[in-house]
Design a protein around this motif. Sequence first.
Motif, short mmCIF file in Angstrom:
data_model
loop_
_atom_site.label_atom_id
_atom_site.label_comp_id
_atom_site.label_asym_id
_atom_site.label_seq_id
_atom_site.Cartn_x
_atom_site.Cartn_y
_atom_site.Cartn_z
N SER A 1 -6.56 -7.96 -2.86
CA SER A 1 -5.11 -7.67 -2.98
C SER A 1 -4.35 -9.03 -3.33
O SER A 1 -3.04 -9.37 -3.48
N THR A 2 -5.23 -10.37 -3.84
CA THR A 2 -4.63 -11.42 -4.31
C THR A 2 -4.94 -11.59 -5.95
O THR A 2 -5.83 -11.05 -6.35
N MET A 3 -4.12 -12.32 -6.50
CA MET A 3 -4.36 -12.48 -7.79
C MET A 3 -5.38 -13.79 -7.98
O MET A 3 -4.86 -14.77 -7.27
N THR A 4 -6.31 -13.70 -8.63
CA THR A 4 -7.28 -14.73 -8.76
C THR A 4 -7.53 -15.49 -10.26
O THR A 4 -8.31 -16.35 -10.06
N PHE A 5 -7.06 -14.93 -11.28
CA PHE A 5 -7.13 -15.72 -12.53
C PHE A 5 -5.65 -15.33 -13.04
O PHE A 5 -4.80 -14.38 -12.82
N ALA A 6 -5.59 -16.12 -14.37
CA ALA A 6 -3.86 -16.15 -14.82
C ALA A 6 -3.51 -14.89 -15.14
O ALA A 6 -2.56 -14.68 -15.23
N HIS A 7 -4.35 -14.02 -15.89
CA HIS A 7 -3.98 -12.40 -16.32
C HIS A 7 -4.36 -11.65 -15.67
O HIS A 7 -4.79 -10.39 -16.07
N ASP A 8 -4.61 -11.85 -14.32
CA ASP A 8 -5.16 -10.72 -13.37
C ASP A 8 -4.06 -9.70 -13.32
O ASP A 8 -2.85 -9.92 -14.12
N SER A 9 -4.32 -8.58 -12.80
CA SER A 9 -3.40 -7.30 -12.89
C SER A 9 -2.13 -7.65 -12.60
O SER A 9 -1.96 -8.10 -11.50
N PRO A 10 -0.86 -7.30 -13.36
CA PRO A 10 0.39 -7.49 -13.01
C PRO A 10 0.63 -6.51 -11.68
O PRO A 10 1.71 -6.80 -11.06
N SER A 11 -0.07 -5.26 -11.47
CA SER A 11 0.25 -4.57 -10.52
C SER A 11 0.04 -5.36 -9.01
O SER A 11 0.58 -4.74 -8.26
N LEU A 12 -0.46 -6.26 -8.97
CA LEU A 12 -0.81 -7.16 -7.77
C LEU A 12 0.42 -7.58 -7.18
O LEU A 12 0.79 -8.13 -6.06
N MET A 13 1.63 -7.79 -8.01
CA MET A 13 3.00 -8.13 -7.90
C MET A 13 3.67 -6.74 -7.35
O MET A 13 4.04 -6.11 -8.32
N HIS A 14 4.20 -6.68 -6.32
CA HIS A 14 4.34 -5.50 -5.67
C HIS A 14 6.20 -5.32 -5.80
O HIS A 14 6.79 -6.45 -5.30
N ASP A 15 6.81 -4.27 -6.04
CA ASP A 15 8.30 -4.07 -5.90
C ASP A 15 8.62 -3.18 -5.04
O ASP A 15 8.13 -2.04 -4.91
N CYS A 16 9.10 -3.88 -4.20
CA CYS A 16 9.69 -3.32 -2.94
C CYS A 16 11.26 -3.17 -3.13
O CYS A 16 11.78 -4.21 -3.26
N SER A 17 11.87 -1.96 -2.68
CA SER A 17 13.53 -1.94 -2.91
C SER A 17 13.84 -2.19 -1.65
O SER A 17 13.88 -1.71 -0.45
N SER A 18 14.87 -3.22 -1.77
CA SER A 18 16.12 -3.53 -0.67
C SER A 18 15.03 -3.90 0.69
O SER A 18 15.57 -3.50 1.67
N PRO A 19 14.14 -4.56 0.67
CA PRO A 19 13.48 -4.99 2.04
C PRO A 19 14.83 -5.73 2.87
O PRO A 19 15.39 -6.58 2.26
N ARG A 20 14.49 -5.83 4.30
CA ARG A 20 15.26 -6.52 5.00
C ARG A 20 14.95 -8.02 4.90
O ARG A 20 15.49 -8.96 5.52
N GLU A 21 13.37 -8.09 5.18
CA GLU A 21 12.86 -9.50 5.55
C GLU A 21 11.84 -9.42 4.93
O GLU A 21 11.02 -8.16 4.54
N LEU A 22 11.11 -10.64 4.36
CA LEU A 22 9.96 -10.93 3.70
C LEU A 22 9.40 -11.98 4.52
O LEU A 22 9.74 -13.04 4.63
N LYS A 23 8.25 -11.91 5.23
CA LYS A 23 7.48 -12.68 6.03
C LYS A 23 6.30 -13.67 5.35
O LYS A 23 5.46 -12.62 4.93
N VAL A 24 6.28 -14.84 5.30
CA VAL A 24 5.08 -15.49 4.80
C VAL A 24 4.67 -15.76 6.13
O VAL A 24 4.95 -16.59 6.77
N ILE A 25 3.16 -15.60 6.33
CA ILE A 25 2.51 -15.68 7.31
C ILE A 25 1.14 -16.52 6.98
O ILE A 25 0.28 -15.89 6.44
N PHE A 26 1.17 -17.60 7.73
CA PHE A 26 -0.14 -18.26 7.68
C PHE A 26 -1.13 -18.15 8.85
O PHE A 26 -0.61 -17.85 9.91
N CYS A 27 -2.37 -17.83 8.67
CA CYS A 27 -3.40 -17.52 9.65
C CYS A 27 -2.91 -16.32 10.12
O CYS A 27 -2.94 -16.20 11.50
N HIS A 28 -2.74 -15.21 9.40
CA HIS A 28 -2.16 -13.83 9.77
C HIS A 28 -3.50 -13.28 10.66
O HIS A 28 -4.31 -12.98 10.11
#
Length: 251
Positions: free
Chosen positions: A224-251
């Motif tokens: 589910s990660t982008m791994t080269f410069a022109h990887d699939s744009p669909s890997l950037m996800h559009d979420c409508s009006s989230p309350r919170e975005l969590k960046v978790i290290f070592c999830h």
Amino acid sequence: MVKTSLPLTAFFFLLLISSSFAADTGRLFLTVVNHCPFTVWPAIQPNAGHPVLEKGGFALPTNTHRSFSAPTSHWSGRIWGRTGCSHYNGKFSCATGDCGNRLECNGLGGATPASLAQFDLHHGGHKDLSSYGVSLVDGFNVPMTVTPHEGRGFCPVVGCREDLLKTCPAHLQLRSGHGGHVVACKSGCEAFRTDELCCRNHYNSPQTCRASTHSLFFKHACPSTMTFAHDSPSLMHDCSSPRELKVIFCH
């Protein structure tokens, strides 16, 4: 019987608190969480024309988190984790992700290789979309995911939970000091610097920039990660009006 009424000043105070709470319910928060068994120093870099958040960087000890409000207008940028940071002889430096020997990056980018969370917040007009994704295009230094909360539409958890330092091929390994332990895993671009692997010049288009054996190592481990410069744009996800975005290290 004596009637009691709320003093006018108290009424306006409660009205102010109520209004602030109502406004706050629509605010987007960014939260950075460290579940790694070591301190991570998150760094934040805005794209050109956007403000620096949280002075661009801070220390985050193991099993702690830090939340802060995202701008209420359009903002885009990236968050990554720095590892192996220390103060020595009055100088701050990190083994990975370093931003010019500063604790607070204040708009500076980080040294590669590093896992990156990318954001494009408050776009899409009335839909109020927040786009997010995790990129290993610049290599890997720490497991990282992005987890949205209370958004509408397709809002998946994305990123890389695997510790790729344990499986990184020898030719991509970045080691500390002279022959020390593996601290990061380079991209093919960083390891070999060719136009083809870096998707530069003739190779800088979706038609000519292709996956390589090096990027496929990252893709197979973390699809589910982008791994080269022109990887699939669909890997950037559009979420409508989230309350919170969590960046978790070592999830």
